[in-house]
Design a protein around this motif. Structure first.
Motif, PDB file in Angstrom:
ATOM      1  N   UNK A   1      25.957  16.496  18.862  1.00 15.98           N
ATOM      2  CA  UNK A   1      26.120  15.110  18.426  1.00 15.98           C
ATOM      3  C   UNK A   1      27.022  15.161  17.202  1.00 15.98           C
ATOM      4  N   UNK A   2      28.288  14.821  17.430  1.00 14.40           N
ATOM      5  CA  UNK A   2      29.292  14.962  16.386  1.00 14.40           C
ATOM      6  C   UNK A   2      30.435  14.007  16.692  1.00 14.40           C
ATOM      7  N   UNK A   3      31.310  13.842  15.727  1.00 17.90           N
ATOM      8  CA  UNK A   3      32.517  13.054  15.898  1.00 17.90           C
ATOM      9  C   UNK A   3      33.625  13.992  16.346  1.00 17.90           C
ATOM     10  N   UNK A   4      34.223  13.705  17.512  1.00 20.75           N
ATOM     11  CA  UNK A   4      35.224  14.603  18.079  1.00 20.75           C
ATOM     12  C   UNK A   4      36.447  14.778  17.186  1.00 20.75           C
ATOM     13  N   UNK A   5      36.610  13.926  16.195  1.00 15.33           N
ATOM     14  CA  UNK A   5      37.708  14.125  15.256  1.00 15.33           C
ATOM     15  C   UNK A   5      37.534  15.417  14.443  1.00 15.33           C
ATOM     16  N   UNK A   6      36.319  15.966  14.459  1.00 16.21           N
ATOM     17  CA  UNK A   6      36.059  17.251  13.803  1.00 16.21           C
ATOM     18  C   UNK A   6      36.421  18.439  14.695  1.00 16.21           C
ATOM     19  N   UNK A   7      36.656  18.200  15.968  1.00 19.96           N
ATOM     20  CA  UNK A   7      36.819  19.298  16.915  1.00 19.96           C
ATOM     21  C   UNK A   7      37.994  20.232  16.612  1.00 19.96           C
ATOM     22  N   UNK A   8      39.182  19.721  16.278  1.00 18.82           N
ATOM     23  CA  UNK A   8      40.300  20.651  16.085  1.00 18.82           C
ATOM     24  C   UNK A   8      39.991  21.773  15.092  1.00 18.82           C
ATOM     25  N   UNK A   9      39.333  21.454  13.981  1.00 17.60           N
ATOM     26  CA  UNK A   9      39.049  22.492  12.996  1.00 17.60           C
ATOM     27  C   UNK A   9      37.916  23.415  13.441  1.00 17.60           C
ATOM     28  N   UNK A  10      37.089  22.949  14.378  1.00 20.35           N
ATOM     29  CA  UNK A  10      35.953  23.742  14.836  1.00 20.35           C
ATOM     30  C   UNK A  10      36.248  24.548  16.096  1.00 20.35           C
TER      31      UNK A  10
ATOM     32  N   UNK B   1      28.093  15.067  23.222  1.00 22.90           N
ATOM     33  CA  UNK B   1      27.424  13.778  23.422  1.00 22.90           C
ATOM     34  C   UNK B   1      28.405  12.613  23.355  1.00 22.90           C
ATOM     35  N   UNK B   2      28.077  11.559  24.097  1.00 23.72           N
ATOM     36  CA  UNK B   2      28.659  10.230  23.935  1.00 23.72           C
ATOM     37  C   UNK B   2      30.186  10.222  23.921  1.00 23.72           C
ATOM     38  N   UNK B   3      30.774  11.007  24.848  1.00 21.91           N
ATOM     39  CA  UNK B   3      32.230  11.017  25.027  1.00 21.91           C
ATOM     40  C   UNK B   3      32.974  11.346  23.739  1.00 21.91           C
ATOM     41  N   UNK B   4      32.316  12.100  22.865  1.00 19.37           N
ATOM     42  CA  UNK B   4      32.947  12.501  21.615  1.00 19.37           C
ATOM     43  C   UNK B   4      32.585  11.666  20.406  1.00 19.37           C
ATOM     44  N   UNK B   5      31.871  10.561  20.630  1.00 22.01           N
ATOM     45  CA  UNK B   5      31.362   9.731  19.526  1.00 22.01           C
ATOM     46  C   UNK B   5      32.450   9.397  18.504  1.00 22.01           C
ATOM     47  N   UNK B   6      33.687   9.193  18.977  1.00 17.52           N
ATOM     48  CA  UNK B   6      34.757   8.719  18.109  1.00 17.52           C
ATOM     49  C   UNK B   6      35.295   7.420  18.696  1.00 17.52           C
ATOM     50  N   UNK B   7      35.811   6.511  17.902  1.00 19.54           N
ATOM     51  CA  UNK B   7      36.248   5.214  18.420  1.00 19.54           C
ATOM     52  C   UNK B   7      37.341   5.373  19.475  1.00 19.54           C
ATOM     53  N   UNK B   8      37.182   4.673  20.585  1.00 16.10           N
ATOM     54  CA  UNK B   8      38.209   4.747  21.628  1.00 16.10           C
ATOM     55  C   UNK B   8      39.527   4.163  21.132  1.00 16.10           C
ATOM     56  N   UNK B   9      39.483   3.369  20.086  1.00 17.60           N
ATOM     57  CA  UNK B   9      40.711   2.821  19.506  1.00 17.60           C
ATOM     58  C   UNK B   9      41.632   3.923  18.995  1.00 17.60           C
ATOM     59  N   UNK B  10      41.106   5.124  18.773  1.00 18.30           N
ATOM     60  CA  UNK B  10      41.934   6.245  18.337  1.00 18.30           C
ATOM     61  C   UNK B  10      42.885   6.707  19.443  1.00 18.30           C
ATOM     62  N   UNK B  11      42.531   6.425  20.706  1.00 14.68           N
ATOM     63  CA  UNK B  11      43.422   6.744  21.814  1.00 14.68           C
ATOM     64  C   UNK B  11      43.246   8.151  22.363  1.00 14.68           C
ATOM     65  N   UNK B  12      43.605   8.317  23.638  1.00 16.63           N
ATOM     66  CA  UNK B  12      43.395   9.605  24.310  1.00 16.63           C
ATOM     67  C   UNK B  12      44.400  10.665  23.879  1.00 16.63           C
ATOM     68  N   UNK B  13      45.386  10.289  23.091  1.00 21.54           N
ATOM     69  CA  UNK B  13      46.322  11.286  22.564  1.00 21.54           C
ATOM     70  C   UNK B  13      45.885  11.836  21.211  1.00 21.54           C
ATOM     71  N   UNK B  14      44.767  11.369  20.710  1.00 27.90           N
ATOM     72  CA  UNK B  14      44.274  11.854  19.424  1.00 27.90           C
ATOM     73  C   UNK B  14      43.938  13.350  19.531  1.00 27.90           C
ATOM     74  N   UNK B  15      44.218  14.138  18.508  1.00 32.25           N
ATOM     75  CA  UNK B  15      43.919  15.575  18.564  1.00 32.25           C
ATOM     76  C   UNK B  15      42.454  15.885  18.869  1.00 32.25           C
ATOM     77  N   UNK B  16      41.552  15.027  18.416  1.00 34.78           N
ATOM     78  CA  UNK B  16      40.138  15.249  18.715  1.00 34.78           C
ATOM     79  C   UNK B  16      39.832  15.109  20.189  1.00 34.78           C
TER      80      UNK B  16
END
Length: 287
Positions: free
Chosen positions: A151-160, A174-189
């Protein structure tokens, strides 16, 4: 302390025919007896009761024949209530536990016999186990064939990513990455999440649309997000209700959340994988 809304009594029927042995891979139980099962002091919210009987009713009304219980953060590493429920339904239910770094092999063995198939790392709500314990716990559970759930924010994934790729067990996000979909599917996370699924055998839960969207209650902006994940590898996707939907300001209808899967996966064979085949493999149902 945030006091949570109660889940709706009404559950709309699913908008498609559910296959046999469909599985809701993400829900929680909360005992009505807070004396027997007390909440931890450092919790982020206080949920209403969501006991075994109401959980089983939710499964039945959504057409689910199997379920996976996730240890809720308000109990910390006191897994007793979840384990009690699992033991009463060995063919129907599996569980994901929360433990601390010093958990013993014997304790893990007892959990395995009760139906636990993984451990949860939670860095978003108080009461969880964090990344510091990840590698040690992964080594302890590898021989059981378990996985780690994040259970984490996928925006943390690149560094991890370097640490995640070295884990001796697969991961579930969990929860499709728990980051706002407004960030877009091209987001590094999002790209990092796809990389773990495509190249490292990880899984993603198609759950919690209301946690990543502002489009309540239709969540139309989640459709391309979910479809992109399914297209990455439909054999690594799972569906979960996230009932009883804690720590949110607007309460969705659980049945309507399930109906959205038909938009994300229009093909019945895809839905059969997501609802039946994939969870059967990951959680060892039927064996």
């Amino acid at each position: 302390m945030q006091f949570c809304l109660a889940p709706l009594q009404e559950i709309a029927p699913a908008g498609f025919q559910l296959p046999a042995n469909a599985c809701d891979t993400h829900a929680h139980v909360v005992s009505d007896d807070t004396n027997a099962y007390p909440f931890v002091a450092n919790r982020s919210y206080t949920p209403p009761g969501a006991p075994e009987s109401r959980y089983l009713s939710m499964l039945e009304r959504t057409g689910m024949q199997r379920g996976v219980l996730i240890q809720i953060s308000v109990y910390g590493d006191d897994n007793r209530y979840m384990l009690d429920v699992l033991k009463r339904h060995p063919d129907k239910l599996r569980g994901i536990a929360v433990v601390r770094d010093d958990v013993t092999h014997a304790q893990l063995q007892q959990m395995h016999e009760a139906g636990v198939r993984g451990l949860r790392i939670n860095v978003l709500f108080g009461g969880g186990t964090g990344f510091d314990a990840m590698e040690n716990l992964a080594r302890k559970i590898a021989d059981f064939g378990w996985h780690m759930q994040f259970l984490m924010d996928a925006r943390q994934l690149p560094e991890l990513l370097p640490r995640f790729k070295q884990l001796p067990v697969p991961g579930v996000i969990d929860h499709m990455g728990h980051m706002p979909v407004a960030q877009g599917v091209d987001h590094p996370g999002f790209r990092a999440m796809q990389q773990l699924v495509e190249h490292h055998g990880w899984w993603v839960k198609l759950s919690g649309a209301y946690r990543i969207s502002e489009d309540f209650p239709e969540f139309r902006d989640v459709v391309p997000w979910a479809r992109a994940l399914i297209a990455t590898n439909e054999n690594r996707m799972l569906w979960g209700s996230d009932w009883p939907h804690v720590a949110i300001s607007r309460m969705p209808n659980t049945g309507l959340l399930l109906s959205q899967l038909a938009q994300w996966a229009p093909n019945a064979d895809q839905r059969n994988k997501i609802l039946v085949e994939n969870p059967a493999a990951l959680y060892s149902f039927g064996r």
